[in-house]
Design an enzyme around this catalytic site. Structure first.
Site, mmCIF file in Angstrom:
data_model
loop_
_atom_site.group_PDB
_atom_site.id
_atom_site.type_symbol
_atom_site.label_atom_id
_atom_site.label_comp_id
_atom_site.label_asym_id
_atom_site.label_seq_id
_atom_site.Cartn_x
_atom_site.Cartn_y
_atom_site.Cartn_z
ATOM 1 N N TYR A 71 0.836 -1.209 0.000
ATOM 2 C CA TYR A 71 0.000 0.000 0.000
ATOM 3 C C TYR A 71 0.875 1.265 0.000
ATOM 4 O O TYR A 71 0.669 2.190 -0.789
ATOM 5 C CB TYR A 71 -0.902 -0.047 1.229
ATOM 6 C CG TYR A 71 -1.856 1.113 1.379
ATOM 7 C CD1 TYR A 71 -3.032 1.169 0.621
ATOM 8 C CD2 TYR A 71 -1.618 2.133 2.292
ATOM 9 C CE1 TYR A 71 -3.925 2.222 0.775
ATOM 10 C CE2 TYR A 71 -2.504 3.185 2.453
ATOM 11 C CZ TYR A 71 -3.657 3.225 1.689
ATOM 12 O OH TYR A 71 -4.541 4.266 1.851
ATOM 13 N N LYS A 127 1.195 4.257 -2.834
ATOM 14 C CA LYS A 127 0.881 5.665 -2.536
ATOM 15 C C LYS A 127 2.112 6.562 -2.737
ATOM 16 O O LYS A 127 1.982 7.714 -3.141
ATOM 17 C CB LYS A 127 0.336 5.790 -1.114
ATOM 18 C CG LYS A 127 -0.999 5.057 -0.902
ATOM 19 C CD LYS A 127 -2.093 5.584 -1.812
ATOM 20 C CE LYS A 127 -3.458 5.014 -1.477
ATOM 21 N NZ LYS A 127 -4.509 5.533 -2.366
HETATM 22 P P1 NAP Z 1 -13.465 2.694 1.092
HETATM 23 O O1 NAP Z 1 -14.417 3.262 2.085
HETATM 24 O O2 NAP Z 1 -13.053 1.270 1.186
HETATM 25 O O3 NAP Z 1 -14.046 2.983 -0.378
HETATM 26 C C1 NAP Z 1 -13.319 2.553 -1.498
HETATM 27 C C2 NAP Z 1 -14.012 3.019 -2.770
HETATM 28 O O4 NAP Z 1 -13.191 2.605 -3.869
HETATM 29 C C3 NAP Z 1 -15.369 2.399 -2.985
HETATM 30 O O5 NAP Z 1 -16.206 3.359 -3.605
HETATM 31 C C4 NAP Z 1 -15.085 1.244 -3.948
HETATM 32 O O6 NAP Z 1 -16.195 0.909 -4.784
HETATM 33 C C5 NAP Z 1 -13.985 1.854 -4.792
HETATM 34 N N1 NAP Z 1 -13.129 0.880 -5.476
HETATM 35 C C6 NAP Z 1 -12.327 -0.073 -4.908
HETATM 36 N N2 NAP Z 1 -11.696 -0.772 -5.881
HETATM 37 C C7 NAP Z 1 -12.099 -0.237 -7.064
HETATM 38 C C8 NAP Z 1 -11.814 -0.520 -8.425
HETATM 39 N N3 NAP Z 1 -10.963 -1.500 -8.783
HETATM 40 N N4 NAP Z 1 -12.428 0.219 -9.395
HETATM 41 C C9 NAP Z 1 -13.302 1.208 -9.062
HETATM 42 N N5 NAP Z 1 -13.606 1.529 -7.787
HETATM 43 C C10 NAP Z 1 -13.017 0.807 -6.812
HETATM 44 O O7 NAP Z 1 -12.103 3.521 1.093
HETATM 45 P P2 NAP Z 1 -11.744 4.985 1.667
HETATM 46 O O8 NAP Z 1 -11.279 4.849 3.045
HETATM 47 O O9 NAP Z 1 -12.825 5.941 1.332
HETATM 48 O O10 NAP Z 1 -10.462 5.297 0.788
HETATM 49 C C11 NAP Z 1 -10.520 6.085 -0.402
HETATM 50 C C12 NAP Z 1 -9.104 6.427 -0.838
HETATM 51 O O11 NAP Z 1 -8.457 7.131 0.232
HETATM 52 C C13 NAP Z 1 -8.221 5.219 -1.117
HETATM 53 O O12 NAP Z 1 -7.364 5.506 -2.202
HETATM 54 C C14 NAP Z 1 -7.438 5.048 0.151
HETATM 55 O O13 NAP Z 1 -6.233 4.387 -0.069
HETATM 56 C C15 NAP Z 1 -7.242 6.481 0.551
HETATM 57 N N6 NAP Z 1 -6.930 6.683 1.970
HETATM 58 C C16 NAP Z 1 -7.813 6.304 2.940
HETATM 59 C C17 NAP Z 1 -7.486 6.509 4.283
HETATM 60 C C18 NAP Z 1 -8.404 6.122 5.404
HETATM 61 O O14 NAP Z 1 -7.971 6.209 6.563
HETATM 62 N N7 NAP Z 1 -9.647 5.716 5.143
HETATM 63 C C19 NAP Z 1 -6.259 7.098 4.613
HETATM 64 C C20 NAP Z 1 -5.391 7.473 3.597
HETATM 65 C C21 NAP Z 1 -5.746 7.271 2.273
HETATM 66 P P3 NAP Z 1 -17.038 -0.487 -4.539
HETATM 67 O O15 NAP Z 1 -17.683 -0.353 -3.197
HETATM 68 O O16 NAP Z 1 -18.021 -0.522 -5.663
HETATM 69 O O17 NAP Z 1 -16.006 -1.584 -4.593
#
Ligand code: NAP
Length: 246
Positions: free
Chosen positions: A154, A158
């Protein structure tokens, strides 16, 4: 933001992507809400935007798949118009200590988190170059800057997004297109919902602000970089982590 801009948010159906979709729509954008599996979640976002008087469409596509990405941008162009704002948000985690990390989960994370950014940015740039305007914001992570045990795959994906962003920012900056990264710390979404209580407490203890962030707080940073106000911000990594990486 100039009203009526067309935005595409990958993984715009849940978590941070959902908050970004809602915020960009509230700023006047017409939003393509991408998802991969959960159409119901994307439909809910589209309905919420519609109820608030905005315009959005849901488009299913695995953004790691080149053919699917081509179809995604073709459908977005047909239903809303040429994409002017791209938010590369879709991402996954498959955590494991390096000695136990199989090539499968390495590749899966690199493909979904990084290849998608390359595919979608390339697909969006053609139209942005024609229109002499574009905003690309990719969601990185503090893990990509500081590292995190159990997340070598991961963190590598990133960190690579930062190098990618700075390179493309130099390529297209003179054409009215900016390319930036928002790097969140711990944000309350389904991605972090399974963190055990003890680890969560430890994590909160290392955040200067003393809590996890909200998806809305990340959306504010993304909306800024997508707006006209950020026209001279390019190749930047905007950390939104409550002071975690200090
Ligand atoms: P999340 O709640 O798990 O949501 C992930 C989203 O990505 C969902 O809408 C999912 O759609 C979509 N997705 C996953 N695989 C996909 C694919 N192959 N093609 C198209 N859509 C896809 O994640 P989140 O926490 O909101 O994270 C969003 C972003 O922020 C990510 O890049 C993550 O790495 C980054 N981030 C998150 C955090 C944190 O603490 N949450 C911290 C730093 C960075 P489906 O439901 O249809 O699969």
């Amino acid at each position: 933001m100039t009203p009526g801009r067309v935005a595409l948010v990958t993984g715009g159906s849940r978590g941070i992507g959902r908050a970004v979709s809602l915020r960009l729509a509230a700023c006047g954008a017409r939003v393509a809400v991408n998802y991969s599996k959960r159409a119901d979640a994307a439909d809910e976002v589209v309905a919420t935007i519609g109820q608030a008087g905005g315009e959005a469409v849901a488009i299913g596509a695995d953004v790691a798949d080149p053919d699917a990405v081509q179809a995604l941008f073709a459908e977005a162009a047909e239903r809303l118009g040429r994409v002017e704002i791209l938010v590369n948000n879709a991402g996954i985690t498959r955590d494991e200590l390096l000695l136990r990390m199989t090539p499968d989960i390495w590749d899966e994370v690199i493909t979904v988190n990084l290849r998608s950014v390359y595919l979608c940015t390339r697909a969006a740039l053609r139209g942005m170059l024609r229109g002499k305007f574009g905003r690309v914001v990719s969601i990185g992570s503090v893990a990509g800057l500081a590292g995190n045990p159990g997340q070598a795959n991961y963190a590598a994906s990133k960190a690579a997004i930062v190098g990618f962003t700075r390179s493309v920012a130099k390529e297209v900056g003179s054409r009215g297109i900016t390319v930036n990264v928002v790097a969140p710390g711990f944000i309350d979404t389904e991605m972090t919902a399974d963190i055990p209580d003890e680890a969560r407490e430890r994590a909160v203890g290392s955040v200067a602000i003393g809590r996890f962030g909200t998806a809305d707080e990340v959306a504010s940073a993304v909306a800024y970089l997508c707006g006209d106000e950020a026209s001279y911000v390019n190749g930047h990594v905007l950390v939104v982590d409550g002071g975690l990486a200090l």
